[in-house]
Design a protein around this motif. Structure first.
Motif, mmCIF file in Angstrom:
data_model
loop_
_atom_site.group_PDB
_atom_site.id
_atom_site.type_symbol
_atom_site.label_atom_id
_atom_site.label_comp_id
_atom_site.label_asym_id
_atom_site.label_seq_id
_atom_site.Cartn_x
_atom_site.Cartn_y
_atom_site.Cartn_z
ATOM 1 N N PRO A 111 0.841 -1.224 0.000
ATOM 2 C CA PRO A 111 0.000 0.000 0.000
ATOM 3 C C PRO A 111 0.863 1.256 0.000
ATOM 4 O O PRO A 111 1.992 1.216 0.483
ATOM 5 C CB PRO A 111 -0.761 -0.140 1.318
ATOM 6 C CG PRO A 111 0.167 -0.905 2.217
ATOM 7 C CD PRO A 111 0.906 -1.845 1.332
ATOM 8 N N PRO A 112 0.345 2.365 -0.509
ATOM 9 C CA PRO A 112 -0.977 2.474 -1.112
ATOM 10 C C PRO A 112 -0.915 2.371 -2.640
ATOM 11 O O PRO A 112 0.131 2.645 -3.247
ATOM 12 C CB PRO A 112 -1.383 3.895 -0.720
ATOM 13 C CG PRO A 112 -0.084 4.650 -0.773
ATOM 14 C CD PRO A 112 0.985 3.682 -0.333
ATOM 15 N N PHE A 139 -2.774 7.428 -7.361
ATOM 16 C CA PHE A 139 -3.293 8.056 -8.567
ATOM 17 C C PHE A 139 -2.511 9.328 -8.869
ATOM 18 O O PHE A 139 -1.977 9.971 -7.945
ATOM 19 C CB PHE A 139 -4.756 8.457 -8.368
ATOM 20 C CG PHE A 139 -5.711 7.313 -8.178
ATOM 21 C CD1 PHE A 139 -5.925 6.772 -6.915
ATOM 22 C CD2 PHE A 139 -6.411 6.783 -9.258
ATOM 23 C CE1 PHE A 139 -6.820 5.728 -6.733
ATOM 24 C CE2 PHE A 139 -7.314 5.740 -9.087
ATOM 25 C CZ PHE A 139 -7.517 5.208 -7.823
ATOM 26 N N ILE A 146 -12.300 4.130 -2.009
ATOM 27 C CA ILE A 146 -11.513 5.204 -2.608
ATOM 28 C C ILE A 146 -12.302 6.490 -2.380
ATOM 29 O O ILE A 146 -13.526 6.490 -2.451
ATOM 30 C CB ILE A 146 -11.325 4.946 -4.127
ATOM 31 C CG1 ILE A 146 -10.547 3.651 -4.342
ATOM 32 C CG2 ILE A 146 -10.613 6.124 -4.805
ATOM 33 C CD1 ILE A 146 -10.720 3.048 -5.738
ATOM 34 N N LEU A 205 -8.095 11.463 -6.675
ATOM 35 C CA LEU A 205 -8.553 10.241 -6.037
ATOM 36 C C LEU A 205 -7.523 9.749 -5.018
ATOM 37 O O LEU A 205 -6.309 9.844 -5.245
ATOM 38 C CB LEU A 205 -8.782 9.166 -7.096
ATOM 39 C CG LEU A 205 -9.846 9.518 -8.131
ATOM 40 C CD1 LEU A 205 -9.632 8.722 -9.410
ATOM 41 C CD2 LEU A 205 -11.244 9.262 -7.561
ATOM 42 N N TRP A 241 -6.823 6.281 -2.572
ATOM 43 C CA TRP A 241 -7.186 4.928 -2.166
ATOM 44 C C TRP A 241 -7.136 4.804 -0.657
ATOM 45 O O TRP A 241 -6.164 5.230 -0.037
ATOM 46 C CB TRP A 241 -6.236 3.935 -2.821
ATOM 47 C CG TRP A 241 -6.462 2.514 -2.441
ATOM 48 C CD1 TRP A 241 -7.452 1.676 -2.901
ATOM 49 C CD2 TRP A 241 -5.673 1.737 -1.556
ATOM 50 N NE1 TRP A 241 -7.316 0.432 -2.342
ATOM 51 C CE2 TRP A 241 -6.235 0.439 -1.512
ATOM 52 C CE3 TRP A 241 -4.540 1.997 -0.776
ATOM 53 C CZ2 TRP A 241 -5.695 -0.581 -0.732
ATOM 54 C CZ3 TRP A 241 -4.003 0.989 -0.002
ATOM 55 C CH2 TRP A 241 -4.586 -0.289 0.025
ATOM 56 N N TYR A 264 -8.514 -1.969 1.084
ATOM 57 C CA TYR A 264 -9.342 -3.032 0.520
ATOM 58 C C TYR A 264 -9.523 -4.167 1.512
ATOM 59 O O TYR A 264 -8.781 -4.292 2.500
ATOM 60 C CB TYR A 264 -8.783 -3.549 -0.796
ATOM 61 C CG TYR A 264 -7.477 -4.326 -0.766
ATOM 62 C CD1 TYR A 264 -6.401 -3.922 -1.556
ATOM 63 C CD2 TYR A 264 -7.305 -5.485 -0.020
ATOM 64 C CE1 TYR A 264 -5.209 -4.622 -1.574
ATOM 65 C CE2 TYR A 264 -6.119 -6.194 -0.020
ATOM 66 C CZ TYR A 264 -5.072 -5.761 -0.812
ATOM 67 O OH TYR A 264 -3.882 -6.464 -0.829
ATOM 68 N N TYR A 299 -4.634 -1.470 4.283
ATOM 69 C CA TYR A 299 -5.043 -0.075 4.360
ATOM 70 C C TYR A 299 -3.926 0.854 3.900
ATOM 71 O O TYR A 299 -2.741 0.528 3.989
ATOM 72 C CB TYR A 299 -5.419 0.292 5.796
ATOM 73 C CG TYR A 299 -6.522 -0.541 6.407
ATOM 74 C CD1 TYR A 299 -6.387 -1.093 7.670
ATOM 75 C CD2 TYR A 299 -7.704 -0.778 5.706
ATOM 76 C CE1 TYR A 299 -7.403 -1.849 8.239
ATOM 77 C CE2 TYR A 299 -8.723 -1.530 6.268
ATOM 78 C CZ TYR A 299 -8.566 -2.071 7.537
ATOM 79 O OH TYR A 299 -9.581 -2.819 8.097
ATOM 80 N N SER A 300 -4.329 2.043 3.478
ATOM 81 C CA SER A 300 -3.348 3.074 3.198
ATOM 82 C C SER A 300 -2.635 3.458 4.495
ATOM 83 O O SER A 300 -3.295 3.694 5.514
ATOM 84 C CB SER A 300 -4.025 4.299 2.609
ATOM 85 O OG SER A 300 -3.108 5.352 2.461
#
Lengths: 108, 119
Positions: free
Chosen positions: A95-96, A99, B37, B45, B47, B50, B59-60
């Motif tokens: 992660p992460p 974008f 997201i 965006l 994230w 998941y 997790y982030s």
């Protein structure tokens, strides 16, 4: 964290012309890159995955290329419905997942 | 074809917990990855994390201390809880499917739900 940088921030192109959008990764993501299109008030829509594979139902005028740290999304002949914001996303290191900040494609 | 739909209770006050549900229809939730997201107004965006259908999560790092994602396979739903929210958590929250094994592009997405953090 891998930083994705898109350029330009805004691109003005006339309908029927070609648009070329760029995405750069801060380190190699191999070919693990996707492109999305987002219109106002809508969710992003997957266009390209694996840097160059078109998602189901995506017109052939959309094409992706590149690997490593440099990627390009090309729209060969712009239609009115193509004016939107485009995002790239890497999924090589997480992660992460990250974008880019987006490129707004506007009508010239 | 699979469709996703976010739902939630509406505005959240600062310091409270944001709770959202994503309902998956048209297919099973099993054997896939299910993501949250978000997108602050006018921004890019981000994230959040998941869950795999078995219940394993990732997790982030920037949100890990405040995020919990869970799944109920019997209901074909998965959930997001984000604690101690501030105005910076105001965003459209999307749920999306991914496939794992270096196939972690997101498709399809839910339509998104705007969560406003305000007193």
């Amino acid at each position: 964290e891998i930083v994705m940088t898109q350029s330009p921030a805004t691109l003005s192109v006339s309908p029927g012309e070609r648009a070329t959008l760029s995405c750069r990764a801060s380190q190699s993501v191999r070919g693990n890159l996707a492109w999305y299109q987002q219109k106002p008030g809508q969710a992003p829509r997957l266009l390209i995955y694996g840097a160059s594979a078109r998602a189901t139902g995506i017109p052939a005028r959309f094409s992706g290329s590149g690997s490593g740290t440099e990627f390009t999304l090309t729209i060969s002949s712009l239609q009115s419905e193509d004016f939107a914001v485009y995002y790239c996303q890497q999924y090589n290191n997480w992660p992460p997942y990250t974008f880019g900040q987006g490129t707004k494609l506007e009508i010239k | 074809q699979v469709q996703l739909q976010e739902s939630g209770p509406g505005p959240v006050k600062p310091s409270e917990t944001l709770s959202l549900t994503c309902t998956v229809s048209g297919g099973s939730i099993r054997n896939y990855y299910w993501n949250w997201i978000r997108q602050p107004p006018g921004k890019a965006l981000e994230w959040i994390g998941y869950i795999y259908s078995s219940g394993s999560t990732t997790y982030s790092p920037s949100l890990k201390s405040r995020v919990t994602i869970s799944v109920d396979t019997s209901k074909n739903q998965f959930y997001l809880r984000l604690s101690s929210v501030t105005a910076a958590d105001t965003a459209v929250y999307f749920c999306a499917k991914s496939y794992g094994d270096y196939s972690d592009w997101f498709a399809p997405w839910g339509q998104g739900t705007l969560v406003t953090v305000s007193s």
